[in-house]
Design a protein around this motif. Structure first.
Motif, PDB file in Angstrom:
ATOM      1  N   ILE A 169       0.820  -1.203   0.000  1.00 55.09           N
ATOM      2  CA  ILE A 169       0.000   0.000   0.000  1.00 55.09           C
ATOM      3  C   ILE A 169       0.857   1.257   0.000  1.00 55.09           C
ATOM      4  O   ILE A 169       0.454   2.322  -0.505  1.00 55.09           O
ATOM      5  CB  ILE A 169      -0.954   0.005   1.222  1.00 55.09           C
ATOM      6  CG1 ILE A 169      -2.151   0.913   0.963  1.00 55.09           C
ATOM      7  CG2 ILE A 169      -0.234   0.395   2.488  1.00 55.09           C
ATOM      8  CD1 ILE A 169      -3.075   0.440  -0.118  1.00 55.09           C
ATOM      9  N   ASN A 170       2.070   1.167   0.519  1.00 57.05           N
ATOM     10  CA  ASN A 170       2.965   2.326   0.529  1.00 57.05           C
ATOM     11  C   ASN A 170       3.674   2.542  -0.809  1.00 57.05           C
ATOM     12  O   ASN A 170       4.130   3.649  -1.088  1.00 57.05           O
ATOM     13  CB  ASN A 170       4.021   2.172   1.635  1.00 57.05           C
ATOM     14  CG  ASN A 170       3.405   2.260   3.020  1.00 57.05           C
ATOM     15  OD1 ASN A 170       2.362   2.883   3.204  1.00 57.05           O
ATOM     16  ND2 ASN A 170       4.052   1.630   3.998  1.00 57.05           N
ATOM     17  N   SER A 171       3.764   1.471  -1.602  1.00 56.76           N
ATOM     18  CA  SER A 171       4.483   1.584  -2.878  1.00 56.76           C
ATOM     19  C   SER A 171       3.580   1.748  -4.088  1.00 56.76           C
ATOM     20  O   SER A 171       4.060   1.840  -5.214  1.00 56.76           O
ATOM     21  CB  SER A 171       5.354   0.332  -3.082  1.00 56.76           C
ATOM     22  OG  SER A 171       4.540  -0.825  -3.158  1.00 56.76           O
ATOM     23  N   ARG A 172       2.294   1.750  -3.853  1.00 55.65           N
ATOM     24  CA  ARG A 172       1.391   1.851  -4.994  1.00 55.65           C
ATOM     25  C   ARG A 172       1.325   3.300  -5.481  1.00 55.65           C
ATOM     26  O   ARG A 172       1.686   4.242  -4.756  1.00 55.65           O
ATOM     27  CB  ARG A 172      -0.017   1.364  -4.636  1.00 55.65           C
ATOM     28  CG  ARG A 172      -0.756   2.285  -3.683  1.00 55.65           C
ATOM     29  CD  ARG A 172      -2.115   1.711  -3.320  1.00 55.65           C
ATOM     30  NE  ARG A 172      -2.828   2.614  -2.425  1.00 55.65           N
ATOM     31  CZ  ARG A 172      -3.573   3.618  -2.822  1.00 55.65           C
ATOM     32  NH1 ARG A 172      -3.681   3.880  -4.126  1.00 55.65           N
ATOM     33  NH2 ARG A 172      -4.193   4.381  -1.948  1.00 55.65           N
ATOM     34  N   ALA A 173       0.822   3.498  -6.682  1.00 53.30           N
ATOM     35  CA  ALA A 173       0.689   4.853  -7.282  1.00 53.30           C
ATOM     36  C   ALA A 173      -0.410   5.628  -6.560  1.00 53.30           C
ATOM     37  O   ALA A 173      -1.253   5.070  -5.856  1.00 53.30           O
ATOM     38  CB  ALA A 173       0.374   4.739  -8.769  1.00 53.30           C
ATOM     39  N   GLU A 174      -0.362   6.928  -6.733  1.00 48.71           N
ATOM     40  CA  GLU A 174      -1.361   7.776  -6.094  1.00 48.71           C
ATOM     41  C   GLU A 174      -2.758   7.404  -6.594  1.00 48.71           C
ATOM     42  O   GLU A 174      -2.969   7.137  -7.768  1.00 48.71           O
ATOM     43  CB  GLU A 174      -1.071   9.237  -6.399  1.00 48.71           C
ATOM     44  CG  GLU A 174       0.207   9.736  -5.767  1.00 48.71           C
ATOM     45  CD  GLU A 174       0.138   9.734  -4.253  1.00 48.71           C
ATOM     46  OE1 GLU A 174      -0.981   9.855  -3.711  1.00 48.71           O
ATOM     47  OE2 GLU A 174       1.207   9.596  -3.610  1.00 48.71           O
ATOM     48  N   SER A 175      -3.701   7.415  -5.670  1.00 47.87           N
ATOM     49  CA  SER A 175      -5.069   7.046  -5.998  1.00 47.87           C
ATOM     50  C   SER A 175      -6.014   7.979  -5.258  1.00 47.87           C
ATOM     51  O   SER A 175      -5.654   8.589  -4.248  1.00 47.87           O
ATOM     52  CB  SER A 175      -5.370   5.589  -5.647  1.00 47.87           C
ATOM     53  OG  SER A 175      -6.730   5.291  -5.881  1.00 47.87           O
ATOM     54  N   SER A 176      -7.223   8.061  -5.798  1.00 52.31           N
ATOM     55  CA  SER A 176      -8.210   8.915  -5.151  1.00 52.31           C
ATOM     56  C   SER A 176      -8.734   8.317  -3.847  1.00 52.31           C
ATOM     57  O   SER A 176      -9.291   9.029  -3.016  1.00 52.31           O
ATOM     58  CB  SER A 176      -9.394   9.149  -6.113  1.00 52.31           C
ATOM     59  OG  SER A 176      -9.979   7.912  -6.488  1.00 52.31           O
ATOM     60  N   VAL A 177      -8.573   6.999  -3.685  1.00 51.60           N
ATOM     61  CA  VAL A 177      -9.042   6.327  -2.475  1.00 51.60           C
ATOM     62  C   VAL A 177      -8.003   6.483  -1.373  1.00 51.60           C
ATOM     63  O   VAL A 177      -6.799   6.281  -1.606  1.00 51.60           O
ATOM     64  CB  VAL A 177      -9.301   4.828  -2.761  1.00 51.60           C
ATOM     65  CG1 VAL A 177      -9.822   4.139  -1.499  1.00 51.60           C
ATOM     66  CG2 VAL A 177     -10.305   4.680  -3.896  1.00 51.60           C
ATOM     67  N   GLU A 178      -8.447   6.830  -0.185  1.00 44.20           N
ATOM     68  CA  GLU A 178      -7.514   6.994   0.944  1.00 44.20           C
ATOM     69  C   GLU A 178      -6.930   5.641   1.328  1.00 44.20           C
ATOM     70  O   GLU A 178      -7.681   4.686   1.555  1.00 44.20           O
ATOM     71  CB  GLU A 178      -8.258   7.612   2.123  1.00 44.20           C
ATOM     72  CG  GLU A 178      -7.360   7.854   3.326  1.00 44.20           C
ATOM     73  CD  GLU A 178      -8.121   8.445   4.497  1.00 44.20           C
ATOM     74  OE1 GLU A 178      -7.508   8.639   5.557  1.00 44.20           O
ATOM     75  OE2 GLU A 178      -9.338   8.697   4.333  1.00 44.20           O
ATOM     76  N   PRO A 179      -5.607   5.531   1.415  1.00 51.47           N
ATOM     77  CA  PRO A 179      -4.998   4.228   1.727  1.00 51.47           C
ATOM     78  C   PRO A 179      -5.269   3.837   3.173  1.00 51.47           C
ATOM     79  O   PRO A 179      -5.264   4.694   4.071  1.00 51.47           O
ATOM     80  CB  PRO A 179      -3.517   4.474   1.477  1.00 51.47           C
ATOM     81  CG  PRO A 179      -3.338   5.930   1.679  1.00 51.47           C
ATOM     82  CD  PRO A 179      -4.606   6.576   1.191  1.00 51.47           C
ATOM     83  N   PRO A 180      -5.521   2.563   3.418  1.00 55.43           N
ATOM     84  CA  PRO A 180      -5.743   2.123   4.798  1.00 55.43           C
ATOM     85  C   PRO A 180      -4.444   2.166   5.596  1.00 55.43           C
ATOM     86  O   PRO A 180      -3.359   1.907   5.080  1.00 55.43           O
ATOM     87  CB  PRO A 180      -6.252   0.685   4.631  1.00 55.43           C
ATOM     88  CG  PRO A 180      -5.675   0.241   3.326  1.00 55.43           C
ATOM     89  CD  PRO A 180      -5.629   1.467   2.449  1.00 55.43           C
ATOM     90  N   GLY A 181      -4.562   2.466   6.880  1.00 60.35           N
ATOM     91  CA  GLY A 181      -3.399   2.505   7.767  1.00 60.35           C
ATOM     92  C   GLY A 181      -3.100   1.136   8.356  1.00 60.35           C
ATOM     93  O   GLY A 181      -3.844   0.162   8.149  1.00 60.35           O
ATOM     94  N   PRO A 182      -2.005   1.013   9.108  1.00 59.37           N
ATOM     95  CA  PRO A 182      -1.647  -0.284   9.718  1.00 59.37           C
ATOM     96  C   PRO A 182      -2.732  -0.827  10.632  1.00 59.37           C
ATOM     97  O   PRO A 182      -2.973  -2.049  10.652  1.00 59.37           O
ATOM     98  CB  PRO A 182      -0.370   0.044  10.489  1.00 59.37           C
ATOM     99  CG  PRO A 182       0.205   1.239   9.799  1.00 59.37           C
ATOM    100  CD  PRO A 182      -0.968   2.037   9.317  1.00 59.37           C
ATOM    101  N   ALA A 183      -3.405   0.054  11.386  1.00 56.62           N
ATOM    102  CA  ALA A 183      -4.468  -0.420  12.270  1.00 56.62           C
ATOM    103  C   ALA A 183      -5.642  -0.992  11.479  1.00 56.62           C
ATOM    104  O   ALA A 183      -6.221  -2.024  11.857  1.00 56.62           O
ATOM    105  CB  ALA A 183      -4.941   0.724  13.168  1.00 56.62           C
ATOM    106  N   THR A 184      -5.986  -0.358  10.378  1.00 55.40           N
ATOM    107  CA  THR A 184      -7.090  -0.853   9.553  1.00 55.40           C
ATOM    108  C   THR A 184      -6.734  -2.186   8.908  1.00 55.40           C
ATOM    109  O   THR A 184      -7.564  -3.106   8.844  1.00 55.40           O
ATOM    110  CB  THR A 184      -7.437   0.179   8.466  1.00 55.40           C
ATOM    111  OG1 THR A 184      -7.746   1.434   9.075  1.00 55.40           O
ATOM    112  CG2 THR A 184      -8.621  -0.284   7.642  1.00 55.40           C
ATOM    113  N   ILE A 185      -5.484  -2.306   8.426  1.00 58.52           N
ATOM    114  CA  ILE A 185      -5.048  -3.579   7.822  1.00 58.52           C
ATOM    115  C   ILE A 185      -5.089  -4.701   8.862  1.00 58.52           C
ATOM    116  O   ILE A 185      -5.546  -5.819   8.578  1.00 58.52           O
ATOM    117  CB  ILE A 185      -3.637  -3.415   7.233  1.00 58.52           C
ATOM    118  CG1 ILE A 185      -3.640  -2.389   6.102  1.00 58.52           C
ATOM    119  CG2 ILE A 185      -3.111  -4.751   6.728  1.00 58.52           C
ATOM    120  CD1 ILE A 185      -2.261  -2.078   5.559  1.00 58.52           C
ATOM    121  N   SER A 186      -4.642  -4.406  10.075  1.00 57.17           N
ATOM    122  CA  SER A 186      -4.674  -5.420  11.143  1.00 57.17           C
ATOM    123  C   SER A 186      -6.103  -5.836  11.459  1.00 57.17           C
ATOM    124  O   SER A 186      -6.381  -7.025  11.681  1.00 57.17           O
ATOM    125  CB  SER A 186      -4.006  -4.870  12.403  1.00 57.17           C
ATOM    126  OG  SER A 186      -2.666  -4.504  12.151  1.00 57.17           O
TER     127      SER A 186
END
Length: 619
Positions: free
Chosen positions: A419-436
C-alpha cells in the motif's frame, strides 16, 4: 524403622486403639535425621549399567520402547518390575523413592536432546515412576497404622539433597553444581522433597497411588505437620525447625499459629480473602464517582495490594513452575498485570492531576471482571474437570496463537509495503491499524471487507495475499487449533482421576508455607512487611521469632481459637470410640449429621466399626 513405632510422648499422643504415634529419634531442631543416607550414591546407582545387581541395572538395559500399559502387564511385572522392587526396597533407607523420581526427571530431560533415544528415555522415565510407586506401596504394606503414616510422610516430605554424602572430589571439582542457598535455614539448605520432584516431573501415576494420597490427605488436613522447605522467604523465620510428626490438637497450644499453614484451612481462608477482594472490587466499580477517588477505591487498592503481595510470596517460595500448576494461576497473572497497569495510571493521574489518565485507569480496571469471577469458581471447585481442562487448553491455545501470529505477521508486512508503494489514488490508503483489523476479521471469519479492498493494495497480488491468508488462517489454523484442543481435552478426561490427584497434590504442597508473611491476612501483611523485615536485621533470631509468634497470635486470635476448638473434636475424630473405655466426647459433637436423606444410614453403618466381641461370639 523402629523409631517410627515408638509410642509418642504425652505432648503429641492420643491413647487408645488408634493411638497417634510419632518418631522418638534424635530429630531435634536444626538436625536432619536423614543426613546419613547415601542419596548421591543411590541416584547414580540408579542410572549406571552394571551387570551386578544394582538399583536399576534393568533401567539402562531397557533399550526397547514400552508404554505404561505394557510395563504394567503381569508378565512384565514378573520379569522386570518386581525383581527391581525387591532390589530397591530397603526398610532403613527412605531416600529410595526420592532417588527414583530424580532419575525420572533426568530421563525426561534426556528425551528432549537425545532424539535417537527419545522413546527409550520415556520408557525409562515411566519405569522409574512405576518403581517409585511400588516401593512406596511396599513401605505402606509393611508399616500399617499411624506409625506407617509417619514413615510415609518422611519418605515424601522430608528434605534430601541430591549431592548428599557425595565424595569430596565431586564437591571440590564442581563447586558451582550445587544450588546456591539464598537464605540460611539451619542446615536445611538445598533440600528438596520427593513430593516436589514428583510434581515438577508430573508423575501423575505416582501421585495418584493410594500410599501417596494417604500422605497428601494427611498433610492437607493437618494431621501430619512439618517445616516446609522453600526457595526464598520474604520474612524468613527459621529459628525453629519442626520435625515431621503427627499433630494432636488436644496437647497443642490454644493459639497455635502454625495451623495457619495447614492446606485445608489455608484454602478456606483464601476463599474468604478472595471473596472480600471481589466484593471490594464490585463496590469500587458501582460506587465510583467519575474520576474522583472514593473511599471504596482506597480500601480496594489497599486490600488488593496485600492480596497480590501474598500471591507474589507464594510464587517465589516454591518457584514459578510449581505455582503455575494451579488451575487458577493464569487468572492471577492476568489480574496482576491489569491491577499493576491500573495502579500505575492512577498514581500518574493523581501526581500530575490528569483527568484523562484517571479515566483511562478506571477503564483498565473494568476489564478485571472476566478474570476475577472465574477465579472464585476455580477456588470453590478446584477438582472440576472443566477447570482442569481449561487450564491445559489455555496453555496450548496461547502457544499456538503466538506461533500463528508470528508466522502471519508476514502478510501484514507485505500488505503494508504494497500500500505504501502503490501509485497515487483517489481512495484513501488504509493505515496499519485498519489492515490489522481486516486480517483479524478474516482470521475469525467475521467480515469480508479485506477481500473487497484487496485491490487497493495491488490488482493481482492484493487478492492473492488475502485468499492465501484466509486459507491458512481461517481454515488451516482453526482446524489445527480445534484438533489440538480436542486431543488435550480427551487426554485429560481419559486420566481424570490422576489429573485430580495431581492438582490436589500441588495444592497441598504449595499450601504448606514457611514464610512468616502468610501468618498475616491482607492488608496486615503489608504492615508486617514494613515492620518485621527491618526487625529481622535488628534482633537476634530468637527474639525475632518471639516477636513474630506474638504478633501472629494477636492478629489471628479469634481465628486460631476457632480452629483449635474445631480440631480438638474433629481432626482425629473416630466415631467408634466407646465412652465406657475412659474417653468421652463433648455432647456438642456426638451427633453425626447424615443429611436430609432416607438413605443416610447406608453410609452411617460403615462409619462405625463393629466390636470384635461380636465376631468372636458368632464364631
Amino acid at each position: 524403622m523402629d523409631q517410627y513405632r515408638d509410642v509418642a510422648s504425652d505432648d503429641e499422643a492420643v491413647s487408645e486403639t488408634d493411638s497417634l504415634r510419632r518418631t522418638q529419634s534424635t530429630e531435634q531442631s536444626g538436625t536432619d535425621p536423614h543426613s546419613n543416607l547415601p542419596v548421591y550414591r543411590n541416584i547414580h546407582r540408579s542410572v549406571e549399567v552394571d551387570p551386578t545387581p544394582s538399583y536399576s541395572a534393568k533401567q539402562r538395559t531397557t533399550d526397547d520402547p514400552y508404554t505404561s500399559e505394557q510395563l504394567s502387564d503381569p508378565q512384565m511385572n514378573m520379569l522386570i518390575v518386581r525383581p527391581l522392587v525387591d532390589q530397591l526396597y530397603n526398610p532403613d533407607d527412605v531416600s529410595v523413592v526420592f532417588c527414583l523420581l530424580v532419575n525420572r526427571t533426568q530421563f525426561l530431560r534426556e528425551q528432549h536432546y537425545e532424539v535417537h533415544l527419545q522413546t527409550v528415555s520415556i520408557t525409562r522415565a515411566t519405569l522409574c515412576e512405576i518403581l517409585a510407586s511400588r516401593v512406596l506401596r511396599r513401605f505402606d504394606e509393611d508399616n500399617p497404622g499411624h506409625a506407617g503414616l509417619l514413615l510415609l510422610a518422611n519418605i515424601l516430605v522430608a528434605g534430601f539433597e541430591p549431592f548428599q554424602n557425595a565424595p569430596e572430589s565431586i564437591t571440590i571439582a564442581q563447586p558451582n553444581a550445587r544450588q546456591w542457598p539464598i537464605q540460611k535455614r539451619g542446615g536445611y539448605e538445598r533440600k528438596i522433597t520427593a513430593l516436589e520432584v514428583a510434581i515438577i516431573s508430573e508423575s501423575k501415576a505416582f501421585l495418584s497411588s493410594s500410599a501417596c494420597q494417604k500422605v497428601v490427605d494427611a498433610v492437607y488436613r493437618g494431621q501430619v505437620i512439618y517445616t516446609p522447605l522453600s526457595f526464598v522467604d520474604i520474612i524468613p523465620d527459621h529459628y525453629k525447625h519442626r520435625p515431621i510428626s503427627l499433630y494432636n490438637p488436644r496437647k497443642a497450644s490454644i493459639l497455635n499459629h502454625h495451623r495457619l499453614i495447614v492446606p485445608r484451612l489455608r484454602n478456606i481462608i483464601e476463599i474468604f480473602q478472595f471473596a472480600v477482594l471481589l466484593l471490594l472490587y464490585g463496590l469500587t466499580m458501582i460506587k465510583r464517582d467519575g474520576v474522583a477517588v472514593t473511599g471504596y477505591e482506597v480500601v480496594f487498592c489497599t486490600y488488593a495490594s496485600g492480596w497480590l503481595l501474598e500471591e507474589f510470596a507464594a510464587i517465589i517460595e516454591h518457584g514459578w513452575y510449581v505455582h503455575t500448576q494451579n488451575v487458577w494461576s493464569f487468572l492471577d497473572i492476568a489480574f496482576f498485570i491489569i491491577y499493576s497497569l491500573y495502579f500505575t495510571l492512577r498514581a500518574y493521574a493523581g501526581f500530575f492531576d490528569s483527568e484523562e489518565v484517571a479515566a483511562t485507569s478506571l477503564h483498565v480496571l473494568c476489564i478485571a471482571a472476566p478474570f476475577l469471577l472465574p477465579r472464585l469458581a476455580c477456588n470453590l471447585m478446584p477438582d472440576n474437570m472443566l477447570f482442569i481442562s481449561l487450564r491445559a487448553m489455555m496453555r496450548d491455545f496461547s502457544v499456538l496463537t503466538l506461533l500463528a501470529t508470528w508466522c502471519f505477521a508476514g502478510f501484514f508486512l507485505s500488505m503494508t509495503w504494497l500500500i505504501n508503494s502503490r501509485a497515487e489514488s483517489s481512495v484513501e490508503p488504509p493505515g496499519p491499524a485498519t489492515i490489522s483489523k481486516w486480517l483479524l476479521w478474516i482470521w475469525f471469519g467475521l467480515d469480508g471487507t479485506g477481500f473487497e479492498r484487496s485491490v487497493d493494495f495491488h490488482v493481482l497480488l492484493g487478492p492473492a495475499l488475502m485468499i492465501a491468508f484466509a486459507f491458512l488462517g481461517n481454515t488451516l489454523f482453526l482446524t489445527i487449533l480445534v484438533s489440538m484442543l480436542t486431543n488435550t481435552f480427551a487426554k485429560i478426561v481419559e486420566n481424570a482421576a490422576a489429573e485430580v490427584h495431581f492438582r490436589r497434590a500441588v495444592l497441598t504442597f504449595e499450601g504448606v508455607k514457611s514464610d512468616a508473611i502468610f501468618a498475616y491476612r491482607p492488608p496486615l501483611n503489608i504492615v508486617a512487611l514494613m515492620i518485621l523485615l527491618p526487625l529481622k536485621f535488628m534482633l537476634s533470631p530468637r527474639w525475632f521469632h518471639k516477636v513474630n509468634v506474638a504478633a501472629a497470635r494477636v492478629c489471628n486470635a479469634p481465628l486460631l481459637l476457632a480452629i483449635s476448638l474445631y480440631e480438638r473434636h474433629q481432626l482425629w475424630r473416630s466415631p467408634n470410640r466407646d465412652t465406657t473405655k475412659g474417653y468421652k466426647r463433648s455432647s456438642l459433637f456426638q451427633w453425626t449429621f447424615s443429611g436430609f436423606s432416607p438413605h443416610g444410614d447406608i453410609q452411617a453403618v460403615f462409619d462405625v466399626d463393629p466390636p470384635k466381641a461380636m465376631f468372636e461370639n458368632s464364631s
